[in-house]
Write an enzyme that holds these catalytic residues in place. Structure first.
Site, PDB file in Angstrom:
ATOM      1  N   ASP A 198       0.501  -1.054  -0.412  1.00 28.22           N
ATOM      2  CA  ASP A 198       1.314  -0.406  -1.431  1.00 28.22           C
ATOM      3  C   ASP A 198       2.787  -0.496  -0.989  1.00 28.22           C
ATOM      4  OD1 ASP A 198       0.742   1.447  -3.979  1.00 28.22           O
ATOM      5  OD2 ASP A 198       2.403   2.352  -2.881  1.00 28.22           O
ATOM      6  N   TYR A 243      10.368   5.097  -5.928  1.00 24.40           N
ATOM      7  CA  TYR A 243      10.226   4.084  -6.977  1.00 24.40           C
ATOM      8  C   TYR A 243      11.580   3.758  -7.602  1.00 24.40           C
ATOM      9  CZ  TYR A 243       5.135   4.114  -6.896  1.00 24.40           C
ATOM     10  OH  TYR A 243       3.824   3.956  -6.512  1.00 24.40           O
ATOM     11  N   HIS A 252      -7.700  -0.111  -3.576  1.00 21.06           N
ATOM     12  CA  HIS A 252      -6.298  -0.067  -3.188  1.00 21.06           C
ATOM     13  C   HIS A 252      -6.053   0.752  -1.924  1.00 21.06           C
ATOM     14  CE1 HIS A 252      -2.085  -0.704  -3.995  1.00 21.06           C
ATOM     15  NE2 HIS A 252      -1.827   0.586  -3.962  1.00 21.06           N
TER      16      HIS A 252
END
Length: 386
Positions: A178, A308, A359
């Site tokens: 990630d 982000y 993930h």
């Protein structure tokens, strides 16, 4: 800056406040038979919250977490929390592992003993690692950045200082998934002299392929990736758009409501794990709630989602990465990278297609993950001088 021992001790006031909020929930309704199609399923979340209120014991989890060797130090004006477990073997290789969102340093909790003490799990002690797992700035027990600009590139520079200046390693290994994949790739690109190799479980969203105007120049695999990514972004990318553009607006709800925070995090665990629609096939209630608790008790819902925004506004381009790279791709992960693209951008020394896992592979399939780490770094141990 001194490296100091760190011990988790959340105040009774924080836990009492949480208890009160969990007993005064204003639940939304849900369309019949919609389940997870429009977001986190209401019946699932009510079951999780019931367990949270009636059975979950933070103090027991806190004690368990404090069995890890944890530390804090200050780098570039930000307090950084990290686990540092020494390996049990003749020459442990230092390995820094970086997590992403919506997980935390707990992503690697299950694999730490497998990597530090392989002999106790049927492995070879010569495969032992010193394992370092930091919490990203704004995550968990690390400090909250008060100025903009803390992105994957900046964090990679902090990790270089952590490993060399604070912990005294001359060369080391690195891995991540990630956001941790991005941090690790910047670390390799800008400090190849420090790294013996890097291990990744994903490449993230390859925006240059999504934006590529001339499909004729792409391989068939890359064209398929472009199509899959566009479909995924349209269906699953709402969280990404919001956290990349208006994280502060989102932060009020996530910081005020533990149920809102749980719903936001659990949707991603459900969508991104190899669980066939049932999170309890691979996670316990305690495991899931402890991940939520790490965000709640530290008040990091806002500061974590801001990464982000920072990654979307100020990241420098990455060139070809010459450091030997291992890629372990787990079957149910989102948007696996095209091998043709990866080979043009990374020095791929090992490519493993895993039969299962999603993930969060170090949590879902710790044995598969740990064995691939051991196998990849085995050839790079020879001649390493500390």
């Amino acid at each position: 800056m001194t490296v100091e021992r760190f011990h988790i001790q959340i105040s009774d006031e924080v836990l009492e406040d949480l208890k009160d909020r969990l007993h005064h929930i204003r639940w939304p309704d849900q369309l019949e038979n919609s389940h997870w199609e429009r977001g986190t399923d209401l019946s699932f979340l009510k079951t999780l919250v019931f367990y949270w209120k009636e059975h979950y014991d933070w103090r027991a989890q806190e004690t368990r977490l404090n069995n890890l060797s944890q530390f804090r130090t200050r780098i570039d004006g930000i307090d950084i929390h990290f686990v540092h477990e020494r390996g049990k073997g003749p020459a442990p290789l230092p390995l820094i592992l970086t997590h992403g969102w919506p997980d935390s340093y707990l992503r690697y909790q299950k694999v730490i003993p497998l990597l530090t003490d392989p002999a106790s799990y049927g492995g070879n002690p010569e495969d032992a690692f010193d394992v370092i797992v930091p919490s990203l700035p704004g995550f968990g027990f690390s400090g909250h950045p008060v100025q903009p600009g803390i992105n994957n590139f900046r964090v990679s520079e902090m990790w270089a200082k952590l490993m060399t200046e604070q912990l005294g390693y001359a060369r080391f290994a690195a891995g991540g998934g990630d956001m941790g994949s991005g941090v690790t790739r910047y670390l390799a690109a800008n400090h190849p002299e420090l790294l013996v190799g890097i291990h990744l479980t994903d490449i993230g969203i390859i925006r240059e392929l999504i934006a590529a105007p001339d499909q004729e120049k792409l391989s068939e695999e890359e064209r398929q990736y472009k199509k899959n990514a566009a479909e995924w972004m349209a269906k699953e990318g709402g969280y990404l758009s919001l956290q990349s553009t208006r994280p502060q607006t989102l932060a009020y709800g996530l910081s005020d409501s533990p149920v809102g925070l749980a719903a936001w995090i659990m949707e991603k665990f459900h969508a991104w794990s190899d669980c066939e629609g049932d999170l309890q096939k691979i996670y316990t209630w305690d495991e899931l709630i402890t991940h939520i608790m790490i965000y709640w008790v530290t008040g990091t819902a806002a500061s974590s989602t801001r990464m982000y925004y920072e990654n979307g506004t100020g990241l420098p381009p990455l060139g070809y990465i010459e450091v030997p790279t291992g890629l372990a791709l787990f079957k149910a992960d989102i948007l696996p990278p095209p091998q043709s693209w990866a080979s043009r951008n990374l020095n791929i020394a090992r490519w493993t297609s895993m039969p299962r896992g999603g993930h969060f592979p170090a949590m879902e399939e710790p044995e598969l993950f740990a064995e691939d780490i051991r196998a990849f770094f085995r050839p790079y141990r020879a001649g390493l001088k500390q």
